[in-house]
Design an enzyme around this catalytic site. Structure first.
Site, PDB file in Angstrom:
ATOM      1  N   ASP A  17       7.112  -1.922  -2.397  1.00 34.30           N
ATOM      2  CA  ASP A  17       6.551  -3.238  -2.067  1.00 34.30           C
ATOM      3  C   ASP A  17       5.284  -2.960  -1.262  1.00 34.30           C
ATOM      4  O   ASP A  17       5.363  -2.559  -0.099  1.00 34.30           O
ATOM      5  CB  ASP A  17       7.581  -4.032  -1.253  1.00 34.30           C
ATOM      6  CG  ASP A  17       7.013  -5.348  -0.715  1.00 34.30           C
ATOM      7  OD1 ASP A  17       5.895  -5.732  -1.101  1.00 34.30           O
ATOM      8  OD2 ASP A  17       7.710  -5.995   0.101  1.00 34.30           O
ATOM      9  N   LYS A  79      -4.610  -6.259   1.056  1.00 33.99           N
ATOM     10  CA  LYS A  79      -4.099  -6.754  -0.233  1.00 33.99           C
ATOM     11  C   LYS A  79      -4.872  -7.993  -0.692  1.00 33.99           C
ATOM     12  O   LYS A  79      -5.033  -8.234  -1.878  1.00 33.99           O
ATOM     13  CB  LYS A  79      -2.614  -7.075  -0.077  1.00 33.99           C
ATOM     14  CG  LYS A  79      -1.905  -7.450  -1.353  1.00 33.99           C
ATOM     15  CD  LYS A  79      -0.420  -7.512  -1.087  1.00 33.99           C
ATOM     16  CE  LYS A  79       0.350  -8.037  -2.269  1.00 33.99           C
ATOM     17  NZ  LYS A  79       1.790  -8.070  -1.987  1.00 33.99           N
ATOM     18  N   GLU A 156       6.480  -9.671  -7.924  1.00 32.06           N
ATOM     19  CA  GLU A 156       7.370  -9.698  -6.761  1.00 32.06           C
ATOM     20  C   GLU A 156       8.584 -10.622  -6.950  1.00 32.06           C
ATOM     21  O   GLU A 156       9.699 -10.242  -6.594  1.00 32.06           O
ATOM     22  CB  GLU A 156       6.564 -10.086  -5.514  1.00 32.06           C
ATOM     23  CG  GLU A 156       5.650  -8.942  -5.080  1.00 32.06           C
ATOM     24  CD  GLU A 156       4.532  -9.364  -4.158  1.00 32.06           C
ATOM     25  OE1 GLU A 156       4.498 -10.539  -3.737  1.00 32.06           O
ATOM     26  OE2 GLU A 156       3.673  -8.512  -3.861  1.00 32.06           O
ATOM     27  N   ASP A 179       8.574 -17.188  -1.069  1.00 27.20           N
ATOM     28  CA  ASP A 179       8.191 -15.948  -0.394  1.00 27.20           C
ATOM     29  C   ASP A 179       7.084 -16.234   0.626  1.00 27.20           C
ATOM     30  O   ASP A 179       5.918 -16.383   0.268  1.00 27.20           O
ATOM     31  CB  ASP A 179       7.714 -14.944  -1.467  1.00 27.20           C
ATOM     32  CG  ASP A 179       7.334 -13.594  -0.873  1.00 27.20           C
ATOM     33  OD1 ASP A 179       7.268 -13.476   0.357  1.00 27.20           O
ATOM     34  OD2 ASP A 179       7.094 -12.659  -1.655  1.00 27.20           O
TER      35      ASP A 179
END
Ligand code: AMP
Length: 625
Positions: A17, A79, A156, A179
């Protein structure tokens, strides 16, 4: 090495992850996914990089500590920039976002040495479902720069559903994955049908997460200090860093307690006066502060349901993922909206890495007995170059005709029928692209092949069936069949995500190696960035506009293509050099002269201009004679 790590011919495959705030790595041991901790025992690696004053690279929590105090030497939330070609400046040096991510992944790679040694390790890396092709490519490249063999990039929410073992559900289920992490919010609907998982729809806000809540608390505390002492502690770098740290701890406390005490005896010293902060905040007050962000997540939840054509009642399971879902208000808000309890049994910070490990286990064989089938969505459209009719008898080349559309569930097979554009045409060049632009020049070329032996017929009368098969490993098989003769030709593109130039990859690698040794040389970096720019021009920039269903040259090299096209055009112009109309023969001679001059000088821009002009005139002349 454990039995599962090496046994029965399994190659080591881990799940990663690569998060905005934290990253983690997991693998399957004795049939169960486990997160691999750092040598200090931490399961989460803060996704932060710092280059200290001695040019040493520091990754993780110590880098995070330097974020506020040394903003020029540290970077977080890289990211958010993945896929961008704009370099990030760190300690005065320039890096591409994937290079920063590679440093984080390399740190995770070091955790694996006690288990797997130095052998090659394959990795499944997760990305948000909404990540574009460029962002997925950058992620894959980061993994490779860190020394992994990147086996698969998966979404994800798919990973989260795997972590919860929802493949074992009977019948059909709709799963909502909410999330909320440190820097991003994603919500997706994943369906499971007879053990097959599929992302149905996905939405998100890349700029929304727990960090926003921390900074809101910083403002709340600063306002209190300001009203008491007339000093804004946010103006002082050290006080700002202290408040940020304090804010995160208050937030965590309020996830388990109703009230948090805020105590900082010396935030800063102003003109010899110590400035302190001593107050309390309740959970209710905190929720009021962050409510606007929570409302925004609910609007995105509602949107994602509409996109999937579902109502809240259609959702069977709700998975809470990301550290910020520990906030009780988040859980109760979602439970209330869906009128059901939510799943938060698996550590929300680790669910994605654990799910990636499940996928890795399926790949390596460590879990293959489960019989689980995972599907995903194509992150980009794939199709062919075609010519489209412009006006009577004229065709414009270089249009993109998608065959597999973006977000199509994969694995999948799609077929389309095309035809020849010229009378008597016996060959076509099938050029395969991916991207979303109407013109192939702005998409990525995956490869091409020539289909020969088409029976001569009038234009449009000889149908050709083009079939794309795309599997979960990113392998695309493109084939074309002449329907009347059944003659078939095909290519296999082994990795739809793999298109980086070897030169730019090596340049990045060299830059990181030198950084790991002593810190990078500035000149070397600049060369590397130039090389990367060249790659971007090659793949994302000008590109050529060769037509898909008219004969065309090899697409792989822009200069070669142009020269090849020039040769074809010169041959096409030849009959007009002796045309009875002096106007036409004169013009043809001029065009030949311009084309030859531009080709001899290697002036690609002039060559393209001359080709455009010649092609237009050839269209016109061919239509009128
Ligand atoms: P992630 O990006 O999933 O690793 O989530 C990190 C975010 O979760 C950070 O903003 C953390 O402050 C936040 N977080 C972690 N634990 C808690 C908690 N107990 N209560 C509230 N937020 C938390």
């Amino acid at each position: 090495m454990s039995k599962d790590a090496e046994g029965a011919g399994f190659r080591p495959v881990v799940g990663i992850d690569l998060g905005t705030t934290n990253s983690s790595v997991a693998y399957i041991r004795e049939g169960t996914p486990y997160v691999i901790p750092s040598p200090e025992g931490d399961v989460l690696l803060p996704s932060c990089v710092l280059i200290d004053t001695q040019d040493r690279v520091i990754i993780g929590k110590h880098a995070r500590d330097g974020l506020v105090a040394m903003p020029d030497r540290s970077v977080a939330a890289i990211k958010r920039s993945m896929g961008s070609t704009a370099p990030v400046t760190l300690a005065g040096k320039k890096f591409l976002p994937e290079e920063i991510s590679a440093l984080i992944l390399k740190e995770l790679r070091s955790y694996l040495i006690p288990i797997f040694g130095e052998e090659d390790i394959e990795a499944v890396i997760t990305v948000p479902a909404y990540f574009s092709d460029a962002q997925r490519r950058a992620t894959k490249r980061a993994g490779e720069l860190a020394g992994f063999i990147v086996e698969r990039i998966i979404n994800e929410p798919t990973a989260a559903a795997l972590a919860y073992g929802l493949n074992h559900s009977q019948g059909h289920k709709n799963i909502l994955v909410y999330d909320l992490g440190g820097g991003t919010f994603d919500v997706s609907v994943v369906t499971v049908d007879q053990g097959v998982l599929e992302v149905r729809s996905s939405n998100g806000n890349r700029q929304l997460g727990g960090e926003d809540f921390d900074w809101r608390l910083v403002d709340w505390m600063a306002e209190r200090v300001q009203s008491q002492f007339g000093v804004d502690p946010r103006d002082n770098l050290r006080a700002r860093a202290l408040l940020k740290d304090l804010a995160e701890h208050i937030k965590w406390t309020l996830s388990s307690e109703n009230t948090a005490t805020v105590e900082s005896p010396v935030l800063l010293v102003d003109n010899g006066t110590p400035i302190m902060l001593s107050t309390e905040i309740t959970r209710k007050e905190f929720v009021q502060l962050i409510q606007p962000w929570l409302n925004e997540t609910m609007a995105l939840v509602s949107d994602v349901l509409s996109q999937a054509n579902l109502t809240p009642q259609d959702i069977h399971d709700i998975l809470m993922v990301g550290g910020s879902t520990r906030i009780p208000q988040v859980q109760s808000m979602i439970s209330e909206y869906f009128q059901q309890t939510v799943h938060s049994e698996i550590d929300p910070d680790l669910a994605v890495a654990l799910g990636a490990a499940v996928e890795a286990g399926l790949k390596s064989g460590a879990l293959s007995e489960s019989g689980l089938v995972v599907t995903d969505v194509a992150p980009f459209s794939m199709g062919i170059a075609v010519a489209e009719p412009l006006s009577a008898g004229r065709w414009g080349p270089g249009f993109f005709s998608p065959i597999i559309s973006r977000n199509t569930t994969i694995p999948c097979t799609r077929t389309t029928t095309v035809t020849t554009v010229d009378n008597g045409q016996t060959e076509v060049e099938v050029e395969v692209f991916q991207g979303e632009d109407r013109m192939v020049a702005n998409n990525f070329a995956l490869g091409s092949f020539r289909l020969t032996g088409i029976p001569p017929a009038m234009a449009g009368e000889e149908p050709i069936q083009v079939t794309f098969r795309y599997n979960l490993n990113g392998i695309l098989e493109a084939s074309a069949q002449i329907i009347s003769t059944k003659k078939t030709q095909k290519i296999v593109v082994h990795d739809g995500l793999e298109r980086q130039s070897a030169a730019s990859f090596q340049a990045s690698q060299a830059r990181l190696e030198s950084l790991w040794a002593h810190g990078p040389e500035v000149t070397e970096q600049e060369d590397a960035l130039d090389a990367f720019d060249t790659m971007e021009d090659e793949f994302g920039g000008e590109g050529d506009m060769l037509a898909g269903v008219v004969p065309a040259g090899n697409q792989s090299d822009a200069a070669n293509d142009l020269h090849q096209e020039a040769e074809i055009t010169l041959a096409d112009l030849a009959p007009y050099l002796s045309h009875r109309s002096p106007k036409i023969s004169g013009k043809a001679k001029l065009l030949v002269k311009n084309l030859e001059a531009a080709a001899n000088q290697g002036n690609l821009a002039a060559l393209q201009d001359a080709l455009d002009e010649a092609t237009d005139l050839l269209f016109e002349w061919e239509a009128s004679f």
